[in-house]
Design a protein around this motif. Structure first.
Motif, mmCIF file in Angstrom:
data_model
loop_
_atom_site.group_PDB
_atom_site.id
_atom_site.type_symbol
_atom_site.label_atom_id
_atom_site.label_comp_id
_atom_site.label_asym_id
_atom_site.label_seq_id
_atom_site.Cartn_x
_atom_site.Cartn_y
_atom_site.Cartn_z
ATOM 1 N N SER A 8 33.225 47.497 23.237
ATOM 2 C CA SER A 8 31.786 47.478 23.019
ATOM 3 C C SER A 8 31.477 47.435 21.532
ATOM 4 O O SER A 8 32.312 47.716 20.693
ATOM 5 C CB SER A 8 31.138 48.690 23.684
ATOM 6 O OG SER A 8 31.605 49.880 23.088
ATOM 7 N N THR A 9 30.232 47.099 21.208
ATOM 8 C CA THR A 9 29.823 46.937 19.819
ATOM 9 C C THR A 9 29.110 48.185 19.336
ATOM 10 O O THR A 9 28.164 48.659 19.956
ATOM 11 C CB THR A 9 28.891 45.720 19.682
ATOM 12 O OG1 THR A 9 29.584 44.560 20.137
ATOM 13 C CG2 THR A 9 28.496 45.524 18.227
ATOM 14 N N GLN A 125 28.781 55.967 16.092
ATOM 15 C CA GLN A 125 30.110 55.370 16.298
ATOM 16 C C GLN A 125 31.171 56.426 16.583
ATOM 17 O O GLN A 125 32.365 56.205 16.359
ATOM 18 C CB GLN A 125 30.497 54.550 15.063
ATOM 19 C CG GLN A 125 30.561 55.364 13.773
ATOM 20 C CD GLN A 125 30.613 54.491 12.526
ATOM 21 O OE1 GLN A 125 30.081 53.370 12.485
ATOM 22 N NE2 GLN A 125 31.277 54.972 11.490
ATOM 23 N N ASP A 187 37.860 48.971 18.996
ATOM 24 C CA ASP A 187 36.601 48.474 18.441
ATOM 25 C C ASP A 187 36.539 48.704 16.927
ATOM 26 O O ASP A 187 37.514 49.120 16.296
ATOM 27 C CB ASP A 187 35.408 49.112 19.144
ATOM 28 C CG ASP A 187 35.355 50.621 18.928
ATOM 29 O OD1 ASP A 187 36.385 51.199 18.541
ATOM 30 O OD2 ASP A 187 34.295 51.220 19.147
ATOM 31 N N ARG A 235 32.794 47.092 7.400
ATOM 32 C CA ARG A 235 33.124 47.058 8.832
ATOM 33 C C ARG A 235 34.632 47.024 8.981
ATOM 34 O O ARG A 235 35.303 46.122 8.463
ATOM 35 C CB ARG A 235 32.480 45.833 9.492
ATOM 36 C CG ARG A 235 32.575 45.849 11.013
ATOM 37 C CD ARG A 235 31.661 44.792 11.629
ATOM 38 N NE ARG A 235 31.639 44.881 13.075
ATOM 39 C CZ ARG A 235 32.168 43.971 13.892
ATOM 40 N NH1 ARG A 235 32.735 42.890 13.377
ATOM 41 N NH2 ARG A 235 32.099 44.111 15.187
#
Length: 437
Positions: A8-9, A125, A187, A235
């Motif tokens: 998932s993001t 996150q 992720d 990121r």
């Protein structure tokens, strides 16, 4: 809590819309701008925005404020190679202020993220938001031969994001399993280049720890914001910090550089959102009990306490899956109070004969060494009874590498024979009772 699969993001941090949203002291932002121009000799808005990791319109606001204070001067429109951008330079007063600011802190470049802002991103996150399935873990561990019962124990431990203790005899893949857990997360998250607390800058992003996934920048021909996330962050894949016998307690404190007058985040903070692996627990200079005592508050309260040079202490989020790995029995190195604070205790034993043969065949295939039935029968019937048929995961690759090395030295084709098994076996153990004169 919104649970996420590894694929998932994660919601990214949005780029700041104006100086107020930066939530940083104006003097700090202005001084970092001046120091960056001084140290990097940047003159164009686009280059300065990239160096500061800010949208161009916010960088322009900082430039305008500095010009009003007569710290920066415009040099006029440059040639077509610069896209017609306005050039800027430090005034004499700006150079003096830059030198004064550098004397206080050598930090320049990416504008830091306030600690409170980073707290919000950590929640978005969190490692505890991930839901690992058996399929995810099996895929990540595909290169290992593991009993199904082990995955059944590992899965809930990893999904919980809580502490794990793996123990058992050496050479059975505890380190490899730890790395497989890291791969199962899958992720990507956002790691700040630096954070700010009480006017102090603490660098967090570390290219040795953090595997950068991508970068973004503004369109150099436009003042409009083009970035999809705040590029004060990088990121990255979820980090995995691995320490071993070298781990000491002071490595878990803020690292202060007295020359540059800057701070660097400790290892466990760099691993936020990922995994912190303490390998070979019991081999460190610090007693295992002392090391675990240092983790009591973080493990129980999901927060850590750091201290500045001034002695001021402050709380930071602790959002890390801690994995302890040891060859000692837990009762030998911990008291019961410490063991209660480690949520999962998983024993990693050596393979049985069937799994040992699977590993042996897998390694031989990878090394392009043909299996030989006589050699394998000799190994199982003559050699392993000498050590009470105790198998370990490291032994196949050890024996096969030894046989390959012997063949290469003797100038013969790479092969597997009972005689080569004997020679390889001699190097795997030291005989008891040997007299050294």
């Amino acid at each position: 809590m919104n649970m996420q699969s590894p694929s998932s993001t994660v919601q990214p941090p949005a780029p700041p819309r104006d100086l107020e949203e930066m939530r940083l002291p104006m003097v700090m932002m202005r001084d970092i701008l001046l120091k960056t121009m001084f140290r990097k000799s940047v003159t164009l808005l686009s280059d300065l925005a990239e160096a500061l990791c800010l949208p161009q319109h916010i960088t322009q606001e900082l430039l305008d404020i500095s010009r009003q204070n007569r710290l920066i001067e415009a040099t006029g429109t440059l040639n077509a190679n610069s896209g017609g951008e306005m050039g800027f330079q430090l005034s004499d007063a700006g150079k003096s202020r830059a030198l004064e600011a550098l004397a206080q802190s050598e930090y320049y470049g990416a504008m830091p993220v306030p600690l409170d802002s980073y707290r919000d991103q950590i929640q978005r996150q969190s490692i505890r938001n991930i839901q690992i399935t058996r399929e995810d873990l099996t895929h990540a561990m595909g290169h290992l031969v593991l009993p199904p019962s082990l995955l059944s124990n590992l899965g809930p431990a990893v999904s919980s994001g809580r502490s794990v203790l793996m123990y058992g005899p050496p050479g059975n893949g505890k380190s490899s399993i730890s790395n497989g857990i890291r791969d199962a997360l899958g992720d990507r998250i956002y790691v700040p280049r630096a954070i700010e607390y009480a006017g102090q800058v603490i660098t967090v992003y570390d290219p040795i720890v953090h595997n950068s996934a991508e970068t973004e920048r503004d369109d150099p021909g436009s003042l409009r914001r083009k970035r999809s996330f705040d590029t004060r962050y990088v990121r990255c894949e979820r980090p995995a910090v691995i320490t071993g016998g070298e781990l000491t307690l002071d490595m878990l404190d803020l690292v202060y550089n007295p020359t540059a007058r800057t701070y660097q985040a400790p290892l466990q903070f760099k691993s936020t959102g990922g995994i912190f692996i303490v390998d070979d627990l019991g081999r460190q200079a610090e007693p295992p009990q002392t090391l675990v005592n240092r983790w009591i508050v973080p493990l129980e309260e999901n927060k850590d306490i750091l201290a500045l040079q001034s002695g001021e202490k402050f709380e930071v989020p602790f959002d890390t899956l801690v994995i302890f790995s040891t060859n000692f029995h837990p009762n030998e190195i911990f008291d019961q109070a410490a063991l209660r604070r480690i949520f999962y205790k998983i024993r990693i034993d050596g393979p049985d004969q069937q799994d040992f043969l699977k590993i042996f065949a897998q390694v031989a295939r990878k090394k392009r060494l043909s299996l030989n039935e006589d050699a394998l029968v000799h190994l199982l019937n003559e050699k392993y009874p000498q050590i009470d048929n105790v198998y370990a995961n490291y032994q196949p690759i050890f024996l096969i590498d030894q046989m390959i090395a012997i063949c290469d030295f003797e100038g013969i084709p790479r092969q597997m024979t009972p005689e080569l098994i004997d020679r390889a076996w001699e190097n795997m153990f030291v005989r008891e009772g040997e007299v050294i004169r």
